[in-house]
Design a protein around this motif. Structure first.
Motif, mmCIF file in Angstrom:
data_model
loop_
_atom_site.group_PDB
_atom_site.id
_atom_site.type_symbol
_atom_site.label_atom_id
_atom_site.label_comp_id
_atom_site.label_asym_id
_atom_site.label_seq_id
_atom_site.Cartn_x
_atom_site.Cartn_y
_atom_site.Cartn_z
ATOM 1 N N SER A 196 -11.741 2.114 6.158
ATOM 2 C CA SER A 196 -12.774 3.136 5.945
ATOM 3 C C SER A 196 -13.472 3.348 7.276
ATOM 4 O O SER A 196 -13.559 2.425 8.098
ATOM 5 C CB SER A 196 -13.765 2.706 4.864
ATOM 6 O OG SER A 196 -14.383 1.476 5.191
ATOM 7 N N HIS A 197 -13.980 4.557 7.508
ATOM 8 C CA HIS A 197 -14.582 4.849 8.803
ATOM 9 C C HIS A 197 -15.796 5.758 8.673
ATOM 10 O O HIS A 197 -15.969 6.455 7.667
ATOM 11 C CB HIS A 197 -13.558 5.516 9.737
ATOM 12 C CG HIS A 197 -13.115 6.866 9.276
ATOM 13 N ND1 HIS A 197 -12.048 7.069 8.425
ATOM 14 C CD2 HIS A 197 -13.609 8.117 9.535
ATOM 15 C CE1 HIS A 197 -11.894 8.353 8.193
ATOM 16 N NE2 HIS A 197 -12.837 9.011 8.855
ATOM 17 N N THR A 198 -16.641 5.730 9.703
ATOM 18 C CA THR A 198 -17.725 6.695 9.876
ATOM 19 C C THR A 198 -17.465 7.432 11.180
ATOM 20 O O THR A 198 -16.763 6.930 12.063
ATOM 21 C CB THR A 198 -19.104 6.020 9.923
ATOM 22 O OG1 THR A 198 -19.179 5.188 11.097
ATOM 23 C CG2 THR A 198 -19.330 5.157 8.686
ATOM 24 N N PHE A 199 -18.054 8.622 11.320
ATOM 25 C CA PHE A 199 -17.800 9.430 12.515
ATOM 26 C C PHE A 199 -18.983 10.354 12.749
ATOM 27 O O PHE A 199 -19.421 11.056 11.834
ATOM 28 C CB PHE A 199 -16.522 10.245 12.331
ATOM 29 C CG PHE A 199 -16.205 11.161 13.485
ATOM 30 C CD1 PHE A 199 -15.645 10.655 14.648
ATOM 31 C CD2 PHE A 199 -16.457 12.521 13.406
ATOM 32 C CE1 PHE A 199 -15.340 11.492 15.713
ATOM 33 C CE2 PHE A 199 -16.164 13.360 14.462
ATOM 34 C CZ PHE A 199 -15.600 12.839 15.623
ATOM 35 N N ARG B 223 -4.815 6.775 5.832
ATOM 36 C CA ARG B 223 -4.992 5.381 5.456
ATOM 37 C C ARG B 223 -6.398 4.882 5.764
ATOM 38 O O ARG B 223 -6.721 3.721 5.501
ATOM 39 C CB ARG B 223 -3.963 4.505 6.176
ATOM 40 C CG ARG B 223 -2.554 4.656 5.598
ATOM 41 C CD ARG B 223 -1.523 3.901 6.399
ATOM 42 N NE ARG B 223 -1.838 2.484 6.520
ATOM 43 C CZ ARG B 223 -1.171 1.644 7.313
ATOM 44 N NH1 ARG B 223 -0.165 2.101 8.059
ATOM 45 N NH2 ARG B 223 -1.518 0.371 7.370
ATOM 46 N N SER B 224 -7.223 5.752 6.313
ATOM 47 C CA SER B 224 -8.633 5.429 6.502
ATOM 48 C C SER B 224 -9.458 6.465 5.757
ATOM 49 O O SER B 224 -9.248 7.674 5.902
ATOM 50 C CB SER B 224 -9.005 5.430 7.988
ATOM 51 O OG SER B 224 -10.346 5.017 8.166
ATOM 52 N N HIS B 225 -10.386 5.994 4.955
ATOM 53 C CA HIS B 225 -11.186 6.870 4.099
ATOM 54 C C HIS B 225 -12.530 7.118 4.772
ATOM 55 O O HIS B 225 -13.214 6.189 5.196
ATOM 56 C CB HIS B 225 -11.388 6.236 2.732
ATOM 57 C CG HIS B 225 -10.105 5.792 2.087
ATOM 58 N ND1 HIS B 225 -9.200 6.674 1.535
ATOM 59 C CD2 HIS B 225 -9.559 4.555 1.941
ATOM 60 C CE1 HIS B 225 -8.166 6.010 1.064
ATOM 61 N NE2 HIS B 225 -8.352 4.717 1.297
ATOM 62 N N GLY B 226 -12.908 8.404 4.870
ATOM 63 C CA GLY B 226 -14.169 8.768 5.494
ATOM 64 C C GLY B 226 -14.145 10.231 5.879
ATOM 65 O O GLY B 226 -13.236 10.981 5.515
ATOM 66 N N PRO B 227 -15.137 10.673 6.657
ATOM 67 C CA PRO B 227 -15.196 12.088 7.052
ATOM 68 C C PRO B 227 -14.080 12.427 8.019
ATOM 69 O O PRO B 227 -13.406 11.546 8.574
ATOM 70 C CB PRO B 227 -16.563 12.197 7.732
ATOM 71 C CG PRO B 227 -16.820 10.816 8.257
ATOM 72 C CD PRO B 227 -16.235 9.881 7.231
ATOM 73 N N GLN B 228 -13.858 13.720 8.235
ATOM 74 C CA GLN B 228 -12.847 14.128 9.206
ATOM 75 C C GLN B 228 -13.241 13.609 10.585
ATOM 76 O O GLN B 228 -14.389 13.741 11.015
ATOM 77 C CB GLN B 228 -12.680 15.634 9.219
ATOM 78 C CG GLN B 228 -13.907 16.422 9.662
ATOM 79 C CD GLN B 228 -13.656 17.917 9.626
ATOM 80 O OE1 GLN B 228 -12.900 18.415 8.802
ATOM 81 N NE2 GLN B 228 -14.295 18.640 10.539
#
Length: 501
Positions: free
Chosen positions: A160-163, A270-275
């Protein structure tokens, strides 16, 4: 699915004729059919060991007679035991099931077992009745049991990621509580670009150093941050290390595609989060500037530059002058152009524009440089005439000259590199005025003939000779002026300068 099958285990003794024996069997079997056990089972997976755990429940159908489980046959053949609180477990075989009661036993079988059964021979105390029951459990609908994983394979891990594109920051975290297996490492990279527009456009060039880090071993989360240019930019969060970075991004070149985190396809999905991409900015990645130089001939030279730390793209300048004059000039990054000259006729107001907007300090109107050479005035006088000559140096503008003597004014326009001469009839006036209105300058020339004209002034009238020291000085001055043939004047604004000829 649980099935119960009743089957007599021990045949009754038959005495006598066959018909009598058959009847006896029926008579004896009838009450036996009332004595039975019911066997059911449930299944669970022990993820620590990978074994399937079967819990068998054996119920006694009789409300007033206990049943002794004299023989227990499991399939697969593993131990079937009854838990006793506070004491070691005991085998199911030999266990007494109280009247109307039940007993539970646990059996561990391999995790890939697809079917299991338990056959029990039970004996009741009264009447010596016995019965054999078989219970089965179907495990084909359940997934095979396997030990719980202790780590995540690199090719199966999710994140999971933030951006935050405008700030140039991102985080990436491994999903779940398990680390990646072995020495596997997954790299992620954050990169920023110079961009020609605040939306996607090419070409783009990497700004600074991309931020790259990995997740693996005991590291399950990372923080990434990059510097942003002080101009239009693109920021991308990509799957992989810096070898994946594209520099430059060109019109027909490679693209990141699904390498960007948050993309619809693998591996970015494979990573969930914003574009994980951003385009923005409030100014172009160029450094356009202009410098104006006024020339003595009335033209304006415009220097155009595209230099500085932000200059990454060519700049198309438009130079506009008065009366509709216009010229476009393209300057490459890090370069300058000094060849643009606005004609004198169009130099009233000069503007420099980029993308249709006038640059800061991009407006200028021609003003005469202070170091431009001034016109010169020469005089010659005798008893009959007073001649004034105005000479205009090369490289300047035409000069308008207004010459006045004895109540008469003559106007001349003197071209650069030329001279204009005006001769007046000598009279009683002692001085002439030379005005140069274009230069905001006015001068005076004193009428002083070369010889004694009879003391009466001009026109040839007789007069007393000038004598004494004063006459000697005037004669000397007059001689010097005649020899020089010209008088040069100090540059002065709105100043009257008096000289003699």
């Amino acid at each position: 699915m649980i099935r119960t099958r009743l089957s007599p285990r021990r045949p009754l003794a038959v005495l006598g004729a066959a018909l009598l024996g058959l009847a006896g069997a029926v008579a004896v079997s009838a009450p036996a059919s009332a004595h039975h056990t019911t066997i059911t089972a449930t299944s669970a997976c022990d993820q620590l060991t990978g074994e399937r755990v079967l819990t068998w429940t054996v119920e006694n159908s009789e409300q007033d007679k206990a049943a002794t489980l004299q023989q227990v046959t499991p399939n697969p053949k593993t131990d079937v035991t009854v838990a006793v609180e506070g004491a070691p477990a005991i085998p199911l075989e030999g266990t007494v099931v109280p009247d109307g009661g039940s007993v539970q036993a646990v059996q561990r079988v391999p995790g890939d077992t697809r079917s299991a059964s338990l056959t029990i021979y039970a004996l009741w105390k009264k009447n010596g009745q016995d019965h054999t029951d078989t219970g089965t459990v179907d495990l084909t609908r359940d997934a095979p049991c396997a030990p719980a994983p202790k780590c995540v394979d690199l090719d199966k891990a999710t994140y999971s990621h933030t951006f935050d594109g405008p700030k140039g920051t991102a985080t990436v975290k491994l999903d779940g509580d398990l680390p990646l297996c072995g020495d596997g490492k997954q790299w992620f990279t954050l990169v920023s670009y110079f961009a020609p527009r605040p939306r996607f456009a090419t070409p783009q060039y990497v700004h600074g150093t991309p931020a790259s880090d990995w997740i693996g071993r005991t590291r399950t989360a990372i923080d990434l941050k990059v510097d942003l240019p002080d101009c239009n930019t693109q920021v991308d969060l990509i799957w992989g290390d810096t070898s994946q970075v594209i520099d430059p991004l060109t019109e027909d070149g490679k693209r990141y595609g699904n390498l960007k985190l948050g993309s619809p396809g693998a591996p970015g999905n494979r990573s969930h989060g914003p574009q994980g991409w951003y385009n923005g900015g409030s100014r172009g990645c160029t450094n356009p500037a202009s410098l104006f130089t006024a020339n003595c001939d009335g033209t304006v030279t415009v220097a155009l530059s595209n230099d500085g730390s932000l200059s990454r793209y060519p700049v198309e300048f438009e130079v506009r002058g008065a009366n509709g004059w216009s010229k476009k000039v393209t300057v490459e990054p890090g370069k300058a152009n000094t060849d643009t000259v606005v004609p004198a006729a169009n130099a009233g107001t000069v503007e420099v524009l980029v993308d249709g907007k006038v640059l800061d300090k991009g407006t200028y109107s021609w003003q005469r440089p202070e170091d431009c050479p001034l016109p010169t005035v020469a005089t010659r006088a005798d008893c009959d005439t007073f001649t004034l000559t105005v000479a205009n140096p090369k490289g300047g503008l035409p000069v308008k000259a207004e010459l006045t003597y004895g109540g008469r004014t003559e106007t001349r326009t003197v071209a650069p590199g030329k001279a204009e001469k005006v001769t007046f009839k000598a009279g009683k006036d002692e001085q002439a005025t030379i005005a140069l209105p274009d230069l905001d300058l006015e001068m005076e020339a004193v009428y002083a003939p070369e010889q004694n004209c009879g003391g009466g002034g001009g026109g040839g009238e007789p007069g007393l000779p000038v004598t004494g020291a004063a006459a000697g000085v005037m004669a000397a001055v007059a001689g010097a002026l005649v020899a020089a043939g010209a008088v040069l004047f100090v540059v002065t604004r709105r100043r009257r300068i008096r000289f003699t000829a």
